[in-house]
Motif scaffolding. Sequence first.
Motif, PDB file in Angstrom:
ATOM      1  N   ILE A   1       5.503  -4.966 -10.354  1.00 53.10           N
ATOM      2  CA  ILE A   1       5.587  -5.145 -11.522  1.00 53.10           C
ATOM      3  C   ILE A   1       6.052  -6.876 -11.814  1.00 53.10           C
ATOM      4  CG2 ILE A   1       7.091  -5.019 -13.932  1.00 53.10           C
ATOM      5  CD1 ILE A   1       7.725  -2.083 -12.864  1.00 53.10           C
TER       6      ILE A   1
ATOM      7  N   GLN B   1       6.483 -10.497 -14.708  1.00 60.22           N
ATOM      8  CA  GLN B   1       7.230 -10.936 -15.710  1.00 60.22           C
ATOM      9  C   GLN B   1       7.057 -12.500 -15.641  1.00 60.22           C
ATOM     10  OE1 GLN B   1      11.107  -9.753 -16.938  1.00 60.22           O
ATOM     11  NE2 GLN B   1      10.584  -9.569 -18.896  1.00 60.22           N
TER      12      GLN B   1
ATOM     13  N   LYS C   1       8.506 -13.947 -21.275  1.00 58.05           N
ATOM     14  CA  LYS C   1       7.355 -12.784 -21.682  1.00 58.05           C
ATOM     15  C   LYS C   1       7.773 -11.499 -21.366  1.00 58.05           C
ATOM     16  CE  LYS C   1       3.743 -16.110 -22.264  1.00 58.05           C
ATOM     17  NZ  LYS C   1       2.363 -16.198 -21.967  1.00 58.05           N
ATOM     18  N   GLY C   2       6.851 -10.246 -21.539  1.00 55.15           N
ATOM     19  CA  GLY C   2       7.114  -8.999 -21.264  1.00 55.15           C
ATOM     20  C   GLY C   2       6.772  -8.629 -19.746  1.00 55.15           C
ATOM     21  N   LEU C   3       6.917  -7.426 -19.565  1.00 55.72           N
ATOM     22  CA  LEU C   3       6.630  -6.546 -17.984  1.00 55.72           C
ATOM     23  C   LEU C   3       4.881  -6.204 -18.283  1.00 55.72           C
ATOM     24  CD1 LEU C   3       9.884  -4.501 -18.649  1.00 55.72           C
ATOM     25  CD2 LEU C   3       9.593  -6.818 -17.002  1.00 55.72           C
TER      26      LEU C   3
ATOM     27  N   TRP D   1       2.550  -4.196 -15.694  1.00 57.93           N
ATOM     28  CA  TRP D   1       2.489  -3.258 -14.327  1.00 57.93           C
ATOM     29  C   TRP D   1       1.364  -3.835 -13.594  1.00 57.93           C
ATOM     30  CZ3 TRP D   1      -1.009   0.603 -12.797  1.00 57.93           C
ATOM     31  CH2 TRP D   1      -0.335   1.442 -11.925  1.00 57.93           C
TER      32      TRP D   1
ATOM     33  N   TYR E   1      -7.018  -4.777 -14.783  1.00 60.07           N
ATOM     34  CA  TYR E   1      -7.342  -5.981 -15.013  1.00 60.07           C
ATOM     35  C   TYR E   1      -6.943  -6.940 -13.961  1.00 60.07           C
ATOM     36  CZ  TYR E   1      -7.362  -4.691 -20.088  1.00 60.07           C
ATOM     37  OH  TYR E   1      -7.705  -3.977 -21.086  1.00 60.07           O
TER      38      TYR E   1
ATOM     39  N   HIS F   1       8.475  -8.156  -9.339  1.00 64.10           N
ATOM     40  CA  HIS F   1       9.502  -7.164  -8.859  1.00 64.10           C
ATOM     41  C   HIS F   1       8.713  -5.882  -8.100  1.00 64.10           C
ATOM     42  CE1 HIS F   1      12.746  -8.524 -11.651  1.00 64.10           C
ATOM     43  NE2 HIS F   1      11.851  -8.452 -12.585  1.00 64.10           N
TER      44      HIS F   1
ATOM     45  N   VAL G   1      10.228   4.088 -13.645  1.00 61.66           N
ATOM     46  CA  VAL G   1      10.600   3.224 -12.672  1.00 61.66           C
ATOM     47  C   VAL G   1      12.225   3.425 -12.754  1.00 61.66           C
ATOM     48  CG1 VAL G   1      10.548   0.798 -11.747  1.00 61.66           C
ATOM     49  CG2 VAL G   1       8.673   1.788 -12.790  1.00 61.66           C
TER      50      VAL G   1
ATOM     51  N   TRP H   1      14.930  -1.014  -9.251  1.00 61.29           N
ATOM     52  CA  TRP H   1      14.254  -2.261  -9.141  1.00 61.29           C
ATOM     53  C   TRP H   1      14.782  -3.329  -8.353  1.00 61.29           C
ATOM     54  CZ3 TRP H   1      10.586  -3.827 -13.397  1.00 61.29           C
ATOM     55  CH2 TRP H   1      10.541  -2.586 -14.295  1.00 61.29           C
ATOM     56  N   GLY H   2      13.915  -4.147  -7.739  1.00 61.42           N
ATOM     57  CA  GLY H   2      14.232  -5.291  -7.031  1.00 61.42           C
ATOM     58  C   GLY H   2      14.781  -6.627  -7.912  1.00 61.42           C
ATOM     59  N   GLN H   3      15.512  -7.294  -7.383  1.00 57.53           N
ATOM     60  CA  GLN H   3      16.002  -8.319  -8.518  1.00 57.53           C
ATOM     61  C   GLN H   3      14.823  -9.158  -8.870  1.00 57.53           C
ATOM     62  OE1 GLN H   3      18.894  -7.658 -10.124  1.00 57.53           O
ATOM     63  NE2 GLN H   3      18.740  -9.929 -10.087  1.00 57.53           N
TER      64      GLN H   3
END
Lengths: 107, 119
Positions: free
Chosen positions: B37, B39, B43-45, B47, B62, B94, B106, B109-111
């Motif tokens: 994922i 970012q 802005k937003g996330l 996938w 996409y 991420h 999900v 998560w990784g940092q």
Amino acid sequence: DIQMTQSPSSLFASVGDRVSITCRSSQSVSNYLHWYQQKPGEAPKLLIYGAAALQRGVPSRFSGSGSGTNYTLTISSLQSEDFATYYCQQSYIIPQNFGQGTKLEIK
Amino acid sequence: QVQLQESGPGLVKPSETLSLTCTVSGDSIGSYYWTWIRQPAGKGLEWIGRIYTSGSTNYNPYLKSRVSMSIDTSKNQLSLKLSSVTAADTAVYHCARENNSGWHPVELWGQGTLVTVSS
């Protein structure tokens, strides 16, 4: 693609308030709907999955509801640590899109 | 405690290929869907896609023509390659893991690692 739309985009509230954030999908996601909290500089954190299941370790003031195309995240009594950005995500269909986010700020 | 750590070049030139690795520690890769994922700043996330431990993949349409994911269970590592990058690919990337609840959120998560596309 399923489009995810959150409202509002930003929200001002005070500690102790009850707040709700809405997520609407462009077609039914059959409760494959999840909520995340993200604080600046941190990775998102899963709060709610399957529309209403509380992730382990998440305070019970967070709750989720909804079905079909309309879902809601509710925080029953805001705490200072809850001011963050919240995202919904659907995992019903690939791509597993996120909403644009709702920024919850202190009034 | 399971931890995910992304690594790779922080700067990639336009038209080149972005390559990132995610190392899983504290547990085996096991039978999970592993997700990437991204970012962009402020802005937003978005996938990007996911890979199962068997190697089967799902990509965001996409990005599908430019994305490749792989998994090395012997090294407990995942990798992401994104070709023909442009400035629009600048983002924090991420790696993450879905949980096995059947709902596929999900859970871990990784940092994240910042990748900047610039000449």
